[in-house]
Design a protein around this motif. Structure first.
Motif: not given
Length: 475
Positions: A179-182, A184-191, A209-211, A216-219
């Protein structure tokens, strides 16, 4: 193999290594300066400056590092001077406007703001930076559009979708990670779609990528927020792992420039995915070695000259500065934690040893830190009634870890009577402190018989603490 194919293979191999548009950050210990002027301020204007926390090996940003003065009517100037040995991002709020400034050791940043003009155009970010705020200098340029996008994407990454978590990720880390990876990919599209220079897009990608890695650590925290029961948390602990099938798709592990944004938490991720041998992993290992030496110094443990000389060159000056600071503080106050009694053996027995020294007395244990505002407030308010409670049979114990500044610990030790201990962070984690989940301030109240009566997280106010101590004294 024909020559054409050989050349093509070489070209393709070279193309697979990302070419960085970011400047190489200087691995050095140097003073960074952020300075500026604000003009056309109203006469009644109060504070104009707010600065997010920065830290380095040996100190945290303190009010003394920030100078602010009035140049003339309606004109104020400020200067922030800060020693750095790795890149950081400063969150600076100037007259209510937040700036995100990436800083490298030795940078000088100049900021000019026309307050009156900013008020007139504050709804239009582009006009704010074109007409009211000018930023120059530094290793990395941040455009108005880049800062606005970074803030927007950062807020998006911080949102906790509790309904989705409860339905899909409740006790399944793999589902949470996907879920987090998807997202992340959405944010990369905006960048990628943003109209920014290549350097700024690359920096933003590393921030995204840091976020992702931090999420993952925030799980475990997310699971706590949505209220998982103990059985689910046990299952989560059994299957939680940072081994990530998406690690190979991330760019930060292969770029030493990514240290612009990546901190020590990334090392565990790199190690879990076999990437710690890359330059960034090696740098973070060197930094961890330096931080381990500093931790022992701040806990008043012996450190040899050979250990300091063995550190990477940019970490040696701040470590030596801390060594001198501790020596001067101890000499000035003529006492230190190392001079007094300390518990021995397994840390899980330390609380029992500490409270056992106060037989027949109520014991108030305060877990605090020099950087923790609520901790300091609690200590100040308790000080107004402390002498009275000591006379009635209460002893006070203060415990902190090496995240506290050495001079701040020694100052509190001199100012407040009681037992004072500064332990390593890992020692406190091993102490088996009742009710403690890493949040401070945290308080423990033991009865005259040595049995725990209450544990309290967070400063709940002086009246409640007085009531808790009164109850303990009556038992």
């Amino acid at each position: 193999m024909p020559m054409k194919r050989i050349l093509l293979a070489v070209v393709m191999a070279a193309a697979s290594v990302p070419m960085s548009a970011l400047p190489e950050w200087p691995r050095k210990y140097a003073t960074t300066v952020v300075r500026g002027r604000v003009t056309n301020l109203p006469a009644h204007m109060g504070e104009i400056l707010g600065v997010g926390q920065l830290s380095t090996l040996h100190k945290r940003l303190m009010p003394d590092d920030i100078e602010e003065h009035q140049e003339a009517d309606g004109v104020r100037a400020f200067s922030i001077t800060w020693p750095m040995c790795w890149p950081q991002r400063m969150t600076l709020t100037l007259c209510g406007y937040t700036l995100l400034l990436p800083l490298c050791p030795g940078d000088t940043i100049d900021i000019d703001m026309d307050y009156q003009r900013r008020q007139q155009v504050k709804g239009d970010t582009k006009r704010v930076f074109r007409e009211a705020i000018k930023i120059s200098g530094g290793s990395l340029h941040r455009s108005p559009a880049g800062m606005e996008l970074a803030g927007k994407l950062g807020m998006d990454a911080a949102v906790i979708d509790e309904d989705y978590m409860k339905e899909h990720c409740r006790a399944d880390f793999n589902a949470y990670r996907e879920w987090r990876w998807e997202k992340h990919l959405g944010r990369l599209k905006q960048v990628k779609a943003a109209k920014l220079k290549k350097e700024e897009k690359e920096y933003l990608r590393l921030e995204m990528e840091k976020l992702y890695v931090e999420s993952l650590y925030g799980y475990k925290f997310m699971m706590h927020v949505i209220g998982c029961d103990s059985a689910e948390m046990a299952a989560e602990k059994a299957q939680f792992t940072l081994s990530d099938p998406h690690a190979a798709k991330l760019e930060f592990p292969r770029r030493i420039t990514s240290a612009y944004r990546f901190g020590m938490e990334s090392l565990g991720y790199l190690e879990a995915n076999g990437l710690d041998g890359l330059p960034l992993g090696q740098y973070l290992q060197e930094r961890r070695q330096a931080e381990a030496v500093v931790a022992r110094m701040k806990a008043f443990r012996p450190v040899t000259e050979a250990e300091i000389s063995g550190l990477a060159s940019e970490f040696q000056p701040p470590v030596r500065e801390l060594q001198q600071q501790i020596a001067a503080s101890m000499k000035e106050k003529e006492q230190s934690a190392a001079d007094g009694w300390k518990p021995t053996g397994d840390p899980s027995t330390w609380l029992k040893q500490i409270t056992g020294r106060h037989a027949g007395r109520v014991v108030f244990v305060d877990l605090w830190a020099t950087w923790c505002g609520p901790c300091q407030k609690g200590i100040r308010e308790m000080a107004t009634v402390k002498e009275d409670y000591e006379k009635r049979g209460v002893d006070f114990v203060y415990i902190t870890d090496n995240s506290s500044s050495a001079d701040g610990f020694l100052a509190l030790q001199q100012k407040h009577t009681g037992d004072h201990f500064l332990f390593l962070a890992e020692e406190i984690r091993a102490m088996d402190i009742p009710g403690y989940a890493g949040s401070i301030p945290h308080y423990l109240i033991y009865g005259r018989n040595g049995k725990l009566i209450r544990h309290i997280t967070g400063w709940a106010g002086l009246e409640q603490m007085k009531q808790e101590l009164d109850n303990a004294l009556r038992k």
